[in-house]
Design a protein around this motif. Structure first.
Motif, short mmCIF file in Angstrom:
data_model
loop_
_atom_site.label_atom_id
_atom_site.label_comp_id
_atom_site.label_asym_id
_atom_site.label_seq_id
_atom_site.Cartn_x
_atom_site.Cartn_y
_atom_site.Cartn_z
N LEU A 1 0.77 7.55 2.33
CA LEU A 1 0.39 6.50 1.99
C LEU A 1 1.69 5.62 1.78
N ARG A 2 2.81 4.64 1.74
CA ARG A 2 4.22 4.27 1.44
C ARG A 2 3.20 3.46 0.76
N TYR A 3 4.28 2.66 -0.92
CA TYR A 3 3.86 2.00 -2.30
C TYR A 3 5.77 2.02 -2.32
N ALA A 4 4.86 0.24 -2.48
CA ALA A 4 6.31 -0.38 -3.30
C ALA A 4 5.73 -1.16 -4.73
N ASP A 5 6.04 -1.40 -5.80
CA ASP A 5 5.90 -1.54 -6.75
C ASP A 5 3.97 -1.47 -7.01
N ASN A 6 4.33 -0.49 -6.82
CA ASN A 6 2.02 -0.16 -6.60
C ASN A 6 1.58 -0.73 -5.93
N LEU A 7 2.11 -0.88 -4.44
CA LEU A 7 1.77 -2.14 -3.53
C LEU A 7 1.36 -1.02 -2.10
N ALA A 8 0.60 -1.04 -1.45
CA ALA A 8 0.74 0.25 0.02
C ALA A 8 1.25 -0.79 0.47
N ILE A 9 2.23 -0.28 1.10
CA ILE A 9 3.32 -1.31 2.37
C ILE A 9 2.84 -0.90 3.48
N ALA A 10 3.12 0.93 3.66
CA ALA A 10 2.58 0.97 5.00
C ALA A 10 2.45 2.82 5.35
N ILE A 11 1.89 2.58 6.72
CA ILE A 11 1.44 4.02 6.70
C ILE A 11 1.62 4.65 7.82
N GLU A 12 2.23 5.93 7.33
CA GLU A 12 3.67 6.86 8.09
C GLU A 12 2.72 8.15 8.49
N ASP A 13 2.63 8.28 9.83
CA ASP A 13 1.95 9.00 10.12
C ASP A 13 3.62 10.07 11.45
N SER A 14 3.63 10.89 10.42
CA SER A 14 4.44 11.98 10.93
C SER A 14 4.35 13.64 11.92
N PHE A 15 5.48 13.86 12.45
CA PHE A 15 4.82 15.23 13.06
C PHE A 15 5.70 15.66 13.59
#
Length: 240
Positions: free
Chosen positions: A131-145
């Motif tokens: 889960l990616r955050y900016a300024d303590n706000l969730a901004i993206a869901i990232e799934d990497s394989f």
């Protein structure tokens, strides 16, 4: 004016338009670009979008910012490589936004269970979900394989570090990236984890990365972020 219905991010559209104007000599070498406010009015977008476009152009050596004077077209250009295209950390950093991540999954899995079409169903990969955050706000869901050789490079990096940067700094020679971006309705998981506000639309970016001389991808990444990401009132942007 940009096309706000296009799946191409607004800052990329602005960047490409400026590059076209440079190529057409509307903005010749050493000439001064319009101010941020003028570019906002010209393209019909917000300040964050303009800053993101200019940051990419500056990194690539297409423009030069002179403090207290303005932004000018560079007399020379240089190659930036793949990082501006594949790193969310890079993108946020260039906008002056502090980012962070939380790893919620780190485990091996068969590619068939993840619907990863360019790998065989019985091919095993390593799945890292952040889960990616900016300024303590969730901004993206990232799934990497990742295949084994790439996972051995990225597994030890800090959760908030750029996976893309770690790959590009490794001895893996990347020479091809297949990337797709489109806008769709958010699913239940995304509605729960991302601040979508009144909109239920998200941008989904999928990316296959290939090592030089190999037809089998070494990585697959899927980013999902709010369509209105660049319009968020990040406090770090306000302080710049």
């Amino acid at each position: 004016m940009v096309n706000k219905n296009s799946p191409i991010p607004l800052y990329i559209q602005v960047k490409e338009d400026i590059l076209k104007q440079i190529a057409a000599d509307k903005y010749p070498p050493d000439s001064q670009l319009p101010t941020e406010k003028e570019l906002m009015e010209l393209h019909g977008v917000g300040r964050a979008t303009i800053r993101a476009a200019l940051s990419d152009l500056e990194y690539e050596g297409k423009i030069i910012k002179r403090r207290g004077i303005g932004t000018f077209v560079s007399p020379m250009s240089r190659t930036a490589g793949f990082e501006p295209l594949i790193s969310l950390t890079y993108f946020l950093d260039r906008m002056g936004i502090k980012s962070d991540s939380i790893i919620v999954k780190n485990e091996p899995c068969p590619a068939g269970e993840s619907e990863l079409s360019l790998w065989a169903d019985d091919f095993w990969v390593h799945h890292i979900k952040r889960l990616r955050y900016a300024d303590n706000l969730a901004i993206a869901i990232e799934d990497s394989f990742f295949v084994d050789k790439l996972y051995n490079i990225v597994k030890s990096i800090d959760s908030s570090s750029s996976v893309a940067h770690a790959i590009l700094e490794s001895n893996i020679k990347i020479d091809k990236i297949q990337q797709t971006i489109y806008i769709r309705e958010a699913d239940e998981h995304e509605l729960k984890n991302l601040p979508l506000g009144s909109s239920t639309s998200v941008i989904e970016l999928t990316r296959w990365i290939y090592e030089k001389g190999d037809d089998v991808p070494v990585s697959f990444v899927k980013f999902v972020m709010p369509e209105s990401l660049l319009e968020f009132p990040f406090s770090t942007l306000e302080k710049r």
